[in-house]
Enzyme design. Structure first.
Site, short mmCIF file in Angstrom:
data_model
loop_
_atom_site.label_atom_id
_atom_site.label_comp_id
_atom_site.label_asym_id
_atom_site.label_seq_id
_atom_site.Cartn_x
_atom_site.Cartn_y
_atom_site.Cartn_z
N LYS A 25 0.83 -1.21 0.00
CA LYS A 25 0.00 0.00 0.00
C LYS A 25 0.87 1.27 0.00
CE LYS A 25 -4.04 -2.09 2.24
NZ LYS A 25 -5.10 -1.88 3.25
N TYR A 65 -12.47 -1.50 -3.94
CA TYR A 65 -13.00 -1.73 -2.58
C TYR A 65 -14.52 -1.57 -2.53
CZ TYR A 65 -8.41 -2.00 -0.28
OH TYR A 65 -7.16 -2.41 0.13
N ASN A 128 -2.18 0.12 6.72
CA ASN A 128 -1.69 -1.16 7.23
C ASN A 128 -0.79 -1.92 6.24
OD1 ASN A 128 -3.70 -1.92 5.50
ND2 ASN A 128 -4.77 -3.25 6.94
N HIS A 131 -2.27 -5.47 1.49
CA HIS A 131 -3.61 -6.04 1.30
C HIS A 131 -3.45 -7.46 0.77
CE1 HIS A 131 -7.68 -6.71 -0.25
NE2 HIS A 131 -7.08 -7.17 -1.34
N GLU A 142 -9.61 -10.04 -8.14
CA GLU A 142 -8.69 -8.93 -7.85
C GLU A 142 -7.48 -8.94 -8.80
OE1 GLU A 142 -10.05 -8.59 -3.17
OE2 GLU A 142 -7.95 -9.04 -3.60
P1 CMP Z 1 -7.53 -4.46 3.46
O1 CMP Z 1 -7.08 -5.82 3.74
O2 CMP Z 1 -6.91 -3.71 2.36
O3 CMP Z 1 -9.11 -4.48 3.21
C1 CMP Z 1 -9.97 -3.41 3.52
C2 CMP Z 1 -9.26 -2.33 4.27
O4 CMP Z 1 -10.08 -1.43 4.95
C3 CMP Z 1 -8.40 -2.94 5.36
O5 CMP Z 1 -7.31 -3.59 4.79
C4 CMP Z 1 -8.08 -1.74 6.22
O6 CMP Z 1 -6.92 -1.07 5.78
C5 CMP Z 1 -9.29 -0.88 5.98
N1 CMP Z 1 -10.09 -0.83 7.20
C6 CMP Z 1 -10.77 -1.81 7.77
N2 CMP Z 1 -11.38 -1.37 8.89
C7 CMP Z 1 -11.05 -0.08 9.00
C8 CMP Z 1 -11.38 0.92 9.94
N3 CMP Z 1 -12.16 0.65 11.01
N4 CMP Z 1 -10.87 2.15 9.74
C9 CMP Z 1 -10.09 2.43 8.65
N5 CMP Z 1 -9.77 1.50 7.72
C10 CMP Z 1 -10.24 0.26 7.91
#
Ligand code: CMP
Length: 153
Positions: A25, A65, A128, A131, A142
């Site tokens: 990311k 998303y 984070n 993904h 995807e």
């Molecule tokens: P990812 O695995 O990319 O899939 C969806 C993403 O939404 C997840 O990682 C997080 O980065 C994001 N996400 C999920 N929950 C939250 C939250 N409560 N606040 C902000 N981002 C979120």
């Protein structure tokens, strides 16, 4: 009449338990951690079948998303995912989806186990670092969202 999976198979043609899709990311790319993460991908036995650096538009991120549309974090998530370059990956390994999820660690880095990518490189649940697909069906969808067949070796 086709079941859900058969429809997906006829549309994407290659649902495989040995393929998954990953993103390094924008936070991890900005921090200069993309190379370290690719190194961890390879040292954990994944083969890279596709890899490219992209900078998504807001619309592309919203499409990717779309399952989260309407959730409280959707705007923050799609703004962040279009805020800078990221690396998209098509990865091969036996049981690729669970193997990549294990290497990534929990979505919230505060809960991620030692030795996982999110423990080592993520700063928050929103930013984070990586993904990964949550099923073989979604991995096929995807991969097809970001890669043409010609871009997969
Ligand atoms: P990812 O695995 O990319 O899939 C969806 C993403 O939404 C997840 O990682 C997080 O980065 C994001 N996400 C999920 N929950 C939250 C939250 N409560 N606040 C902000 N981002 C979120």
């Amino acid at each position: 009449m086709l079941g859900k999976n058969e429809k997906t198979i006829s549309k994407y043609n290659y649902i495989m338990s040995n393929l998954t899709f990953g993103i390094i990311k924008p936070d991890a790319v900005r921090a200069g951690n993309a190379g370290k993460i690719v190194d961890r991908v390879l040292s954990n036995g994944f083969k890279v079948r596709g890899m490219k650096l992209i900078h998504q538009t807001r619309k592309q991120a919203e499409g990717f998303y779309s399952v989260h549309a309407g959730k409280g974090f959707f705007d923050e998530l799609t703004e962040f995912m279009s805020s800078g370059p990221c690396v998209v990956l098509a990865l091969e390994k036996d049981n690729a989806v669970p193997a990549w999820r294990e290497l990534m660690g929990a979505t919230n880095p505060a809960e991620a186990a030692e030795g996982t990518l999110r423990k080592d490189f993520a700063s928050s649940i929103g930013e984070n670092a990586v993904h990964g697909s949550d099923s073989d069906e979604n991995a096929a969808i995807e991969i097809a969202y970001f890669f043409s067949k010609l871009e997969l070796v």
